[in-house]
Design an enzyme around this catalytic site. Structure first.
Site, PDB file in Angstrom:
ATOM      1  N   CYS A  98       0.830  -1.208   0.000  1.00 47.32           N
ATOM      2  CA  CYS A  98       0.000   0.000   0.000  1.00 47.32           C
ATOM      3  C   CYS A  98       0.864   1.258   0.000  1.00 47.32           C
ATOM      4  O   CYS A  98       0.473   2.292  -0.552  1.00 47.32           O
ATOM      5  CB  CYS A  98      -0.954  -0.010   1.188  1.00 47.32           C
ATOM      6  SG  CYS A  98      -0.160  -0.348   2.771  1.00 47.32           S
ATOM      7  N   HIS A 351      -1.410   0.792   7.758  1.00 46.57           N
ATOM      8  CA  HIS A 351      -1.868   0.904   6.372  1.00 46.57           C
ATOM      9  C   HIS A 351      -1.616   2.326   5.883  1.00 46.57           C
ATOM     10  O   HIS A 351      -1.765   3.300   6.632  1.00 46.57           O
ATOM     11  CB  HIS A 351      -3.364   0.581   6.298  1.00 46.57           C
ATOM     12  CG  HIS A 351      -3.905   0.580   4.912  1.00 46.57           C
ATOM     13  ND1 HIS A 351      -3.423  -0.246   3.921  1.00 46.57           N
ATOM     14  CD2 HIS A 351      -4.897   1.322   4.336  1.00 46.57           C
ATOM     15  CE1 HIS A 351      -4.087  -0.017   2.800  1.00 46.57           C
ATOM     16  NE2 HIS A 351      -4.991   0.929   3.036  1.00 46.57           N
TER      17      HIS A 351
END
Length: 1033
Positions: A98, A351
């Site tokens: 990510c 994340h």
């Protein structure tokens, strides 16, 4: 419909009046419940298992009425994967990539960079040339990968695309999350180096034009005032955020003047000596795109690992850099264009997402891998992201933000673009790239069409099945007087369950021993019409078919016989009960066991049930399968072990037992009734004499008990102090009244004490075996010193007077004696010798074996004791934790009834005669002794762990972490006052042996408890981007 048990009784009620020989077809159909009324829809909450005609609640409700077409397939609408109008394209997260996706989206929306990359030419294809259609395009360089990715992001019809080619070209590990800031630096350096080979200056210099600025390290000598400059380029400014609340404060600290004094003085070339000086950074020029790295991930000296700073930093949408510049006459107003966010409280997990402004419309978008969300209006919104990352209630509250300002505790990079009034670029995809995009779009359209066709075919098949099921279900019930079949309820349910395609029909599990339908299996069968049965067998096959001819008359007749016998049994039970109330006179009665009388009705019922089961096994088959020989033999053994009627008064010699408390006399009439059910039962008239052999054995047993009691009393009187463990000699303080002591095995003493305490239960001890204390050469295995310490629990010291009595009472195999010899003229000094003498060779071997056993173990128990702050940790604290009163424990064990003693303490041989210990069994015997004497008693705050000698201290710390929720780097472990610090050392090499107690002192926990999830990753060596294309490998 009536409950299942009521239906069962009703099906066989006719047996009360119909004998087995009068059973007709009508009775058979009643047993199989053919005539029961079928249930109507809405009358049953669930299917009636007791009624084979009930076809409600078997899964039919799914097919009756209208059905949503989507239920006929499990294929998602392919149009959900299609890019919406005026929407951006997402990027697939390949596992832990990510952080790469956020930078790709940010660089894609840098129109100048995108345009330059489109103009970049490769060795194989010059810009503007097309790619052969018969050849798949495979990008070779980083620039080609970026070109292709950006072209797809711009004109793809997909909702998201796969960046695996780009990630693979860089050699990144898709399963490991890396430092996003380090990735940005390394990739910009790699891109600049790659583009430096381009001929077009707009392409070659795009990284410098967009991202490169200059600053100077300026050092001023305090003595002479000489100023020296060192000019350097930068692609981002790394700003410390610790202790700051605003972005401008961070920039001010970055440019703050630093004093060079003491050991850090500056060598001035003018003064030709070290002088006090000042040093600061001056910004000389700024790039079009200003990258500000907020140093959220810092090294923690206390833990030795990275941690994340969750400090709120405020920043504005407009940033005026003029106050920080060397020259004040330029244009230095910047607009916020991107905010890169890290969700999570740990530096090792979380994340990454990006908020990026569209340079053409001024609208903000949130890029979260495949999902892209447009912000309402044209304002940046970070509030939701800050709420998601809330680590704990103790965190600082979010400060209020004014108009045009924002604050975040998760932003790690801010990107500003130089404010300009020029219109944004319009970037067109080159023809050769657009051709590649069109090829990919065509593949996507083909996939969409395939998925749509598959959905269409599935729906068509579902509709056909829907109509077919509706028609067949209407014709499923068998009408009265019409041909019918029985079929498995389980198969019917699978036929109605679309998720599992039905297999061929298998009715073998429902067959009786005669190959027909078993009456007891009717609850798992359903009666259906012959028309539907014909359709099922034609389409799905299987068998055997169970129609009206499959109703088993033999089973029904046998069941009728058994049920009638059971009814007769109830009447006979009442009769026998009344007969037992009559007193029997003279010798006209019969002896019956009291236990048999209490349970004769149950025994008779079990006998009838066994006959019922035997009928099923009569042809050697059960449900079509021959029984296993082992199972038959096991059943026979169990039957032999079960109590048969009146065998409870049969002695081992097959005669009448001598105990009259276990039997009673019943009348001839009662015995006749009982004999009908148990014709093979042993018969004893009331005048029958008891077993003569049992009488003899009874007298002998009484005599033996009296003899054992007399022996125990005599031995206890002769060795009273030994029995009570009083006035015992001690080697450590040798008694003055004697120069000789004898040694016997402690095992002998314990066995002897058990016999004396319970002479009627325990076998007498007739011999004293000391061979276990000697080696194969006949030498003693213990030294004088060891017998005063660790080996003292294995031996018992005997006074000379006691030894004389022992020799008279027991058979002694070996005499072991210790003699004290006093030196002439020196009464205080003495020498000690043993007979037989010590065997040095075997003694050394025994010690080596003991040490080896302590260092080589698997699945052994150790104890971790967590120490709290207010308890002082002493050097000798660990041994104290092991203190337990083993002697008192043994005494309590001795006083317990047999069968309740702790196996760790009970060394008796199940009441059998004591066996001598051989030399081979000596080591195991010694281990038992050690285990008994050092039995650990757990204390509060302590937990037991199973470990092996070859596992490392680091692995033990991981176990402790799971047990106590203390991270390995917060653990301080001590054993016997020694700190355990070498994580790579094995437990055996650290001296940790079974039953050890390790003290755990935990450091103060970090505020961020979620970091516990990353302990395994923290403990691994950090390699960063080693071995990837970012470092030229």
């Amino acid at each position: 419909m009536a409950p299942r048990l009521q239906l069962e009784k009703a099906a066989w009620r006719w047996t009360e009046t119909v004998p087995p020989e009068a059973v007709t077809q009508e009775h058979i159909e009643a047993a199989y419940r053919v005539g029961l009324e079928p249930c109507q829809r809405g009358t049953c909450r669930r299917n009636c298992r007791g009624n084979p005609n009930c076809l409600v609640g078997i899964g039919e409700h799914v097919w009756l009425g209208e059905i949503d077409e989507n239920s006929f397939h499990n294929i998602d609408d392919p149009n959900c994967e299609r890019r919406k109008k005026n929407a951006f394209v997402g990027l697939t997260n390949l596992g832990a990539t990510c952080y790469v996706n956020t930078f790709l989206q940010m660089w894609f929306l840098n129109l100048e960079l995108r345009q330059a990359l489109y103009l970049c030419s490769s060795n194989e294809h010059a810009a503007g040339e097309s790619i052969p259609k018969d050849k798949d395009y495979e990008p070779q360089t980083i620039c080609e990968h970026l070109q292709y990715l950006f072209a797809l992001l711009q004109n793809s019809k997909r909702r998201y695309i796969d960046p695996s080619g780009f990630v693979k070209a860089l050699g990144l590990d898709t399963g490991q999350q890396q430092d996003a800031q380090e990735f940005s630096k390394l990739f910009m350096s790699l891109l600049e180096d790659t583009l430096s080979k381009q001929k077009n200056p707009d392409v070659r210099n795009i990284v410098q034009k967009q991202f490169c600025g200059e600053y100077a390290y300026v050092t001023v000598c305090n003595q002479c005032g000489r100023e020296s400059k060192l000019v350097s380029k930068f692609y981002e400014l790394e700003l410390n955020i610790q202790g700051h609340k605003q972005l401008t404060d961070c920039i001010t600290e970055f440019l703050k003047e630093e004093k060079l004094e003491g050991d850090n003085r500056y060598f001035c070339e003018t003064c030709q000596s070290k002088q006090n000086a000042t040093r600061k950074i001056r910004l000389l020029s700024l790039p079009c795109t200003l990258n500000l790295q907020l140093m959220r991930f810092v090294f923690d000296r206390q833990t030795g690992h990275k941690k994340k700073l969750n400090t709120y930093i405020g920043f504005s949408e407009l940033l005026d850099m003029e106050p920080f510049m060397e020259q004040k006459n330029g244009v230095y107003v910047y607009e916020l264009s991107a905010v890169l966010i890290h969700r999570g409280v740990s530096a090792y997990s979380g994340h990454y997402i990006a908020h990026v402004k569209d340079p053409q419309t001024g609208e903000w978008y949130k890029f979260n891998d495949e999902d892209i969300e447009k912000m309402e209006g044209k304002k940046l919104q970070l509030g939701i992201e800050e709420d998601l990352a809330e680590p704990s209630k103790s965190q600082t509250r979010k400060p209020k933000c004014g108009k045009g300002t924002h604050c975040s505790r998760n932003a790690y990079m801010l990107v500003y673009r130089l404010q300009t009034r020029e219109k944004s670029l319009t970037v067109e995809v080159p023809a050769f790239l657009q051709e590649l995009v069109e090829r990919d779009n065509c593949k996507f359209e083909e996939w969409c069409n395939e998925m749509a066709e598959m959905r269409k075919q599935s729906v068509a098949r579902g509709k056909i099945k829907h109509e077919e099921v509706k028609e067949l279900y209407q014709r499923l019930p068998a009408e009265a007087g019409s041909p019918y079949d029985f079929i498995s309820l389980e198969w019917l349910q699978k036929w109605l369950d679309e998720s599992t395609p039905p297999k061929p029909i298998d009715n073998t599990a429902c067959l009786c021993s005669h190959g027909k339908l078993h009456p007891d299996k009717i609850c798992i069968m359903k009666r259906i019409s012959e028309y539907v049965a014909d359709f099922f067998y034609r389409r799905y096959g299987g068998g055997p078919r169970l129609n009206v001819k499959a109703l088993c008359k033999d089973c029904v007749v046998e069941r009728c016989r058994i049920l009638r016998l059971k009814n007769q049994l109830n009447e006979d039970y009442k009769t026998v009960t009344n007969l037992l109330k009559i007193t029997v006179k003279g010798s006209e009665g019969f002896w019956v066991g009291k236990a048999s009388l209490r349970s004769w009705r149950q025994l008779a019922l079990e006998q009838l049930n066994e006959q019922d089961e035997d009928a099923e096994h009569s042809n050697g088959k059960l449900n079509g399968n021959a029984p296993n020989k082992d199972e038959v033999n096991e059943e026979k053994r169990e039957e032999e072990e079960e109590l048969n009627f009146n065998e409870d008064i049969v002695c081992p010699h097959g005669d009448l037992c001598i105990s009259e408390n276990e039997r009673r006399v019943v009348s001839k009439e009662a015995w006749k009734k009982l004999k009908q059910y148990f014709p093979k039962a042993p018969e004893f008239p009331s005048n029958k004499e008891c077993c003569s052999q049992c009488k003899i054995l009874e007298r002998e047993g009484e005599e033996n008990e009296a003899l054992h009691k007399m022996m125990a009393s005599e031995q206890k009187t002769s060795l009273q102090n030994l029995f009570h463990d009083k006035c015992r000699p001690c080697l450590g303080s040798w008694p003055q009244e004697t120069d000789e002591l004898y040694i016997v095995s402690q095992f002998f003493v314990e066995e002897w004490r058990k016999f004396v305490r319970r002479p009627t239960r325990c076998s007498p001890v007739s011999s004293l075996g000391n061979s276990a204390l000697l080696c194969p050469h006949g030498g003693l295995m213990f030294t004088y010193a060891s017998m005063t310490k660790e080996d003292s629990k294995l031996i018992a010291l005997i006074w000379p007077s006691e030894w004389e009595r022992i020799q008279k009472l027991f058979v002694v195999d070996h005499v072991i004696k210790i003699t004290r010899t006093r030196a002439a003229g020196e009464p205080e000094s003495a020498l000690y010798s043993s007979e037989p003498q010590l065997c040095p060779e075997c003694r050394g071997g025994l010690l080596c074996q003991q040490q080896r056993d302590l260092r080589e173990y698997t699945q052994a128990t150790i104890y971790i004791h967590k120490v709290v702050d207010n308890k002082k940790v002493m050097k000798d604290a660990a041994p104290e934790l092991n203190v337990s009163s083993s002697e008192a424990e043994e005494e309590r064990e001795e006083n317990k009834p047999e069968g309740e003693q702790d196996p760790d303490f009970n060394q008796s041989n199940g009441g059998a005669k004591r066996q001598k210990l051989s030399h081979q069994s000596y080591i195991s015997y010694q281990k038992q002794g050690i285990r008994r004497s050092t039995r650990h008693r757990k204390v509060r705050g302590e937990k037991a762990l199973l470990v092996s000698a070859n596992q490392t201290l680091k692995e033990l710390k991981i176990q402790i972490m799971h047990a106590f929720s203390v991270a390995p780097f917060d653990q301080n472990l001590l054993i016997d006052g020694k700190i355990l610090s070498d994580d790579t050392a094995t437990l055996g090499s650290l001296g940790i042996i079974p039953e050890s107690v390790i003290l755990l002192k935990a450091d103060e926990p970090i505020a961020d408890y979620a970091a516990m999830d990353d302990v395994m990753q923290v403990c691994m060596p950090e390699e960063g981007f080693k071995g990837t294309g970012l470092l030229g490998h």
